[in-house]
Write a protein that holds these residues in place. Structure first.
Motif, PDB file in Angstrom:
ATOM      1  N   GLU A 159      14.178 -25.734  27.337  1.00  0.00           N
ATOM      2  CA  GLU A 159      14.783 -26.955  26.807  1.00  0.00           C
ATOM      3  C   GLU A 159      15.475 -27.744  27.920  1.00  0.00           C
ATOM      4  O   GLU A 159      15.344 -28.972  28.003  1.00  0.00           O
ATOM      5  N   ARG A 160      16.217 -27.054  28.785  1.00  0.00           N
ATOM      6  CA  ARG A 160      16.876 -27.756  29.897  1.00  0.00           C
ATOM      7  C   ARG A 160      15.852 -28.445  30.797  1.00  0.00           C
ATOM      8  O   ARG A 160      16.051 -29.580  31.229  1.00  0.00           O
ATOM      9  N   ALA A 161      14.750 -27.764  31.067  1.00  0.00           N
ATOM     10  CA  ALA A 161      13.705 -28.362  31.906  1.00  0.00           C
ATOM     11  C   ALA A 161      13.077 -29.574  31.220  1.00  0.00           C
ATOM     12  O   ALA A 161      12.768 -30.586  31.865  1.00  0.00           O
ATOM     13  N   MET A 162      12.884 -29.483  29.897  1.00  0.00           N
ATOM     14  CA  MET A 162      12.298 -30.600  29.164  1.00  0.00           C
ATOM     15  C   MET A 162      13.250 -31.790  29.107  1.00  0.00           C
ATOM     16  O   MET A 162      12.837 -32.946  29.236  1.00  0.00           O
ATOM     17  N   VAL A 163      14.539 -31.521  28.938  1.00  0.00           N
ATOM     18  CA  VAL A 163      15.526 -32.609  28.943  1.00  0.00           C
ATOM     19  C   VAL A 163      15.568 -33.273  30.318  1.00  0.00           C
ATOM     20  O   VAL A 163      15.646 -34.502  30.427  1.00  0.00           O
ATOM     21  N   ALA A 164      15.493 -32.475  31.376  1.00  0.00           N
ATOM     22  CA  ALA A 164      15.451 -33.037  32.734  1.00  0.00           C
ATOM     23  C   ALA A 164      14.219 -33.929  32.898  1.00  0.00           C
ATOM     24  O   ALA A 164      14.303 -35.020  33.469  1.00  0.00           O
ATOM     25  N   LEU A 165      13.078 -33.467  32.388  1.00  0.00           N
ATOM     26  CA  LEU A 165      11.858 -34.279  32.458  1.00  0.00           C
ATOM     27  C   LEU A 165      12.028 -35.571  31.678  1.00  0.00           C
ATOM     28  O   LEU A 165      11.625 -36.648  32.137  1.00  0.00           O
ATOM     29  N   SER A 166      12.662 -35.501  30.515  1.00  0.00           N
ATOM     30  CA  SER A 166      12.821 -36.693  29.677  1.00  0.00           C
ATOM     31  C   SER A 166      13.728 -37.735  30.325  1.00  0.00           C
ATOM     32  O   SER A 166      13.694 -38.908  29.953  1.00  0.00           O
ATOM     33  N   ALA A 167      14.551 -37.320  31.294  1.00  0.00           N
ATOM     34  CA  ALA A 167      15.379 -38.275  32.037  1.00  0.00           C
ATOM     35  C   ALA A 167      14.542 -39.090  33.014  1.00  0.00           C
ATOM     36  O   ALA A 167      14.958 -40.167  33.452  1.00  0.00           O
ATOM     37  N   GLU A 168      13.343 -38.574  33.344  1.00  0.00           N
ATOM     38  CA  GLU A 168      12.458 -39.252  34.297  1.00  0.00           C
ATOM     39  C   GLU A 168      11.342 -40.035  33.625  1.00  0.00           C
ATOM     40  O   GLU A 168      10.885 -41.052  34.142  1.00  0.00           O
ATOM     41  N   THR A 169      10.867 -39.505  32.500  1.00  0.00           N
ATOM     42  CA  THR A 169       9.701 -40.103  31.851  1.00  0.00           C
ATOM     43  C   THR A 169       9.750 -39.787  30.353  1.00  0.00           C
ATOM     44  O   THR A 169      10.302 -38.749  29.971  1.00  0.00           O
TER      45      THR A 169
ATOM     46  N   ILE B  52       9.041 -38.267  26.865  1.00  0.00           N
ATOM     47  CA  ILE B  52       8.305 -37.143  26.292  1.00  0.00           C
ATOM     48  C   ILE B  52       8.500 -37.173  24.778  1.00  0.00           C
ATOM     49  O   ILE B  52       9.427 -37.803  24.271  1.00  0.00           O
ATOM     50  N   ASN B  53       7.641 -36.505  24.096  1.00  0.00           N
ATOM     51  CA  ASN B  53       7.620 -36.511  22.638  1.00  0.00           C
ATOM     52  C   ASN B  53       8.950 -36.005  22.062  1.00  0.00           C
ATOM     53  O   ASN B  53       9.332 -34.863  22.315  1.00  0.00           O
ATOM     54  N   PRO B  54       9.644 -36.830  21.256  1.00  0.00           N
ATOM     55  CA  PRO B  54      10.895 -36.367  20.646  1.00  0.00           C
ATOM     56  C   PRO B  54      10.700 -35.119  19.777  1.00  0.00           C
ATOM     57  O   PRO B  54      11.603 -34.287  19.671  1.00  0.00           O
ATOM     58  N   GLN B  55       9.521 -34.977  19.171  1.00  0.00           N
ATOM     59  CA  GLN B  55       9.253 -33.787  18.357  1.00  0.00           C
ATOM     60  C   GLN B  55       9.172 -32.531  19.226  1.00  0.00           C
ATOM     61  O   GLN B  55       9.500 -31.438  18.769  1.00  0.00           O
ATOM     62  N   ALA B  56       8.744 -32.685  20.467  1.00  0.00           N
ATOM     63  CA  ALA B  56       8.714 -31.550  21.391  1.00  0.00           C
ATOM     64  C   ALA B  56      10.136 -31.085  21.688  1.00  0.00           C
ATOM     65  O   ALA B  56      10.418 -29.881  21.696  1.00  0.00           O
ATOM     66  N   LEU B  57      11.045 -32.034  21.921  1.00  0.00           N
ATOM     67  CA  LEU B  57      12.440 -31.690  22.185  1.00  0.00           C
ATOM     68  C   LEU B  57      13.091 -31.046  20.965  1.00  0.00           C
ATOM     69  O   LEU B  57      13.840 -30.074  21.090  1.00  0.00           O
ATOM     70  N   ALA B  58      12.805 -31.569  19.780  1.00  0.00           N
ATOM     71  CA  ALA B  58      13.374 -30.998  18.554  1.00  0.00           C
ATOM     72  C   ALA B  58      12.890 -29.565  18.376  1.00  0.00           C
ATOM     73  O   ALA B  58      13.669 -28.667  18.029  1.00  0.00           O
TER      74      ALA B  58
END
Length: 196
Positions: free
Chosen positions: A138-148, A150-156
């Motif tokens: 999750e931390r890695a995905m949130v870091a990625l979402s700060a750059e580009t 990503i699917n909000p459903q993936a984060l959820a």
């Protein structure tokens, strides 16, 4: 249908890897960090399956499959997160299933009276390792979402997964009776220093 005739391609020897859209990124790219963290969480779940009772196997196998979906979603750049026959995206129904499964487990558990330590039954301990890996993903995905985007459903989904795994570990630990409770400052002694 995925068909792999050959495992090695040599295309990654230059330190890059291919994404679903055909583009290539560095293997240390934030997107690849997120995909790798999801893969680690999935591997930890595979190990957990070896130590938990059969009652939980179907749920864990379903989650492992969902984590492959999540990896495919992350490997597909773009801003359109609508699933299609050609584009695999995480959907709300996958997170909804986790919530229902978690609610079903949680209603049979006693309320928490303290934070718990990761441990207890071997299966629960392995599920806690997977939970920690899911948090890292999750931390890695949130870091990625700060750059580009990503699917909000993936984060959820990844957020809810670690919650589900926490509840599952409690359920495995004798329905909460085997939880290992945190005792704040228990080893500090009277003077607040270690008594080794």
């Amino acid at each position: 249908m995925v068909k792999l005739n050959k495992i090695y391609t040599r295309t990654g020897d230059d330190g890059t890897t291919g994404l679903v859209d055909g583009s290539r990124v560095a293997k240390h790219d934030a997107r690849m960090e997120a995909i790798g963290a999801v893969d680690e969480a999935n591997s930890a779940l595979g190990l957990a399956v070896c130590a938990v009772v059969m009652d939980h196997h179907a749920a864990l196998h379903r989650i492992q499959n969902d984590l492959f979906d999540l990896g495919a979603d992350l490997a597909t750049p773009g801003e359109d997160f609508t699933p299609s026959p050609m584009v695999l995206r995480m959907v709300a129904a996958q997170t909804d299933w986790l919530e229902r499964a978690m609610d079903g487990l949680n209603e049979k558990l006693p309320p928490l009276t303290s934070f718990i330590l990761p441990g207890g039954d071997e299966g629960a301990a392995r599920v806690h390792v997977a939970r920690a890996a899911a948090r890292r993903a999750e931390r890695a995905m949130v870091a990625l979402s700060a750059e580009t985007p990503i699917n909000p459903q993936a984060l959820a989904y990844i957020n809810r997964l670690s919650d589900f795994l926490f509840v599952l570990a409690r359920a495995i630990n004798a329905h909460g009776e085997g939880d290992v409770l945190w005792v704040p400052g228990a080893s500090r002694g009277d003077a607040g220093v270690s008594q080794d």
